[in-house]
Design a protein around this motif. Sequence first.
Motif, PDB file in Angstrom:
ATOM      1  N   LEU A  33       0.842  -1.196   0.000  1.00  0.00           N
ATOM      2  CA  LEU A  33       0.000   0.000   0.000  1.00  0.00           C
ATOM      3  C   LEU A  33       0.880   1.249   0.000  1.00  0.00           C
ATOM      4  CD1 LEU A  33      -2.495  -1.072   2.829  1.00  0.00           C
ATOM      5  CD2 LEU A  33      -2.731  -1.459   0.363  1.00  0.00           C
ATOM      6  N   ARG A  34       0.419   2.292  -0.713  1.00  0.00           N
ATOM      7  CA  ARG A  34       1.109   3.579  -0.715  1.00  0.00           C
ATOM      8  C   ARG A  34       0.067   4.686  -0.587  1.00  0.00           C
ATOM      9  NH1 ARG A  34       5.604   2.640  -5.605  1.00  0.00           N
ATOM     10  NH2 ARG A  34       6.581   0.818  -4.625  1.00  0.00           N
ATOM     11  N   SER A  66       7.774  -9.316   2.601  1.00  0.00           N
ATOM     12  CA  SER A  66       8.540  -8.937   1.411  1.00  0.00           C
ATOM     13  C   SER A  66       8.102  -7.598   0.822  1.00  0.00           C
ATOM     14  CB  SER A  66       8.412 -10.021   0.332  1.00  0.00           C
ATOM     15  OG  SER A  66       8.916 -11.253   0.804  1.00  0.00           O
ATOM     16  N   TRP A  67       6.829  -7.251   0.975  1.00  0.00           N
ATOM     17  CA  TRP A  67       6.286  -6.033   0.383  1.00  0.00           C
ATOM     18  C   TRP A  67       5.879  -5.068   1.492  1.00  0.00           C
ATOM     19  CZ3 TRP A  67       6.242  -5.226  -4.877  1.00  0.00           C
ATOM     20  CH2 TRP A  67       6.505  -6.334  -5.671  1.00  0.00           C
ATOM     21  N   LYS A  68       6.619  -3.958   1.580  1.00  0.00           N
ATOM     22  CA  LYS A  68       6.380  -2.990   2.640  1.00  0.00           C
ATOM     23  C   LYS A  68       5.401  -1.900   2.188  1.00  0.00           C
ATOM     24  CE  LYS A  68       9.175  -5.005   5.482  1.00  0.00           C
ATOM     25  NZ  LYS A  68       8.627  -5.747   6.635  1.00  0.00           N
ATOM     26  N   SER A  92       1.343   1.144   8.869  1.00  0.00           N
ATOM     27  CA  SER A  92       1.660  -0.149   9.463  1.00  0.00           C
ATOM     28  C   SER A  92       2.506  -0.934   8.481  1.00  0.00           C
ATOM     29  CB  SER A  92       0.381  -0.927   9.808  1.00  0.00           C
ATOM     30  OG  SER A  92      -0.339  -1.270   8.638  1.00  0.00           O
ATOM     31  N   ASN A  93       3.448  -1.725   9.006  1.00  0.00           N
ATOM     32  CA  ASN A  93       4.280  -2.634   8.228  1.00  0.00           C
ATOM     33  C   ASN A  93       5.035  -1.940   7.102  1.00  0.00           C
ATOM     34  OD1 ASN A  93       5.324  -5.228   7.565  1.00  0.00           O
ATOM     35  ND2 ASN A  93       3.895  -5.351   5.861  1.00  0.00           N
ATOM     36  N   LYS A 117       3.889   2.200  12.867  1.00  0.00           N
ATOM     37  CA  LYS A 117       3.551   1.330  13.990  1.00  0.00           C
ATOM     38  C   LYS A 117       4.450   0.113  14.140  1.00  0.00           C
ATOM     39  CE  LYS A 117      -0.874   1.129  12.933  1.00  0.00           C
ATOM     40  NZ  LYS A 117      -2.317   0.807  13.016  1.00  0.00           N
ATOM     41  N   ASP A 118       4.933  -0.429  13.048  1.00  0.00           N
ATOM     42  CA  ASP A 118       5.884  -1.536  13.167  1.00  0.00           C
ATOM     43  C   ASP A 118       6.966  -1.414  12.103  1.00  0.00           C
ATOM     44  OD1 ASP A 118       4.091  -2.040  11.170  1.00  0.00           O
ATOM     45  OD2 ASP A 118       3.256  -3.842  12.054  1.00  0.00           O
ATOM     46  N   GLY A 119       7.395  -0.170  11.861  1.00  0.00           N
ATOM     47  CA  GLY A 119       8.406   0.045  10.837  1.00  0.00           C
ATOM     48  C   GLY A 119       9.252   1.271  11.106  1.00  0.00           C
ATOM     49  N   VAL A 120       9.784   1.851  10.020  1.00  0.00           N
ATOM     50  CA  VAL A 120      10.710   2.978  10.069  1.00  0.00           C
ATOM     51  C   VAL A 120       9.935   4.280   9.907  1.00  0.00           C
ATOM     52  CG1 VAL A 120      12.678   4.063   8.904  1.00  0.00           C
ATOM     53  CG2 VAL A 120      12.573   1.566   9.145  1.00  0.00           C
ATOM     54  N   GLY A 121      10.296   5.298  10.707  1.00  0.00           N
ATOM     55  CA  GLY A 121       9.620   6.580  10.593  1.00  0.00           C
ATOM     56  C   GLY A 121       9.969   7.298   9.308  1.00  0.00           C
TER      57      GLY A 121
END
Length: 320
Positions: A33-34, A66-68, A92-93, A117-121
């Motif tokens: 998602l973007r 695999s897909w962020k 998220s993710n 929430k569970d990744g890089v800012g």
Amino acid sequence: ATYDGVVTIGNGNKRASVTNIIVENANTATLALRGIDTEYDGNVNINSDSINLVVDDTVPRDDAASWKNYGIYAYANGKVDFNADNIFLTTSNGYGIYAEFGSDVEFSSKNTEINSKDGVGIYAAAEWEGAEDTVDLLATENNTIKAGMVTDGFGDNYAIRALNAGKVTLEAGNQNALYGAVYVRDLDTAVTINGAANYVQSSAIIDKAGGLTDTNVISALYAENGAKINVTGNNTILSYADVNKPEDLERVVWAYKTADIAIDGTTIISTDTYDKSANSNDIAIAAGTATGLNEGMVNAYVPDRATVSVGKLQVEFEQP
């Protein structure tokens, strides 16, 4: 927006009241998602009293590892400009802001909050030789970045990750609050944090920090390979590690391999539970390396050493 395309919502004379951008997946087969996607000289400009951007896996995705996801994805000279009183970005993710290959992202606001929430800012990397990749959060009041899982005020991922000549600047009239680590690597890479008050509180493990592979290193500010971090204001810089995990080392501030970290202003730097940790597990400030050395290497002339400079310093070995 791609290939010189331009998307504009509001302008300086007549801006929107509220701009909501909500992106959610509907099934498990969704790849990624973007929220905002700008590539190849594309431009996205939003002027609004309030901007709320949410990118969320409401349904677990089959290949999420695999897909962020990306709140903002700026690639190959893509540009994003948000101008609002209040900016809220939640993902998220994945990544809150991802800028690569000469792209620019700028937020101008009273208050900005990024919650990955569970990744890089924020991720910034120029990659192309001679290119500049910039992410600027310019707030008259507060900037807040939450990275990963935040427990008791400590984030377990990168609030900022800048590589390969990426540049990130946070300016706040009141405070910058980062829950997660600041990680910078490579020559011409720089992170600048200026605020009346600055807080960096991290339980994040730095990938292969200091060339170490058999231990985990938890840092709040980490720089290597000629990169620079500059922090100015009244500063509180803390790390947290589980005392029951002796393989976890705390290096609250660490400049490694010709990197430079400059901290100006009244500053508290603190490890956690020093009295309970194994010997040398908790170090507040480190510059250079202590691995693989011999007497000749220690005494040899080094033209460009890693440095950490601190203004008015208070070092603590337990969380205040």
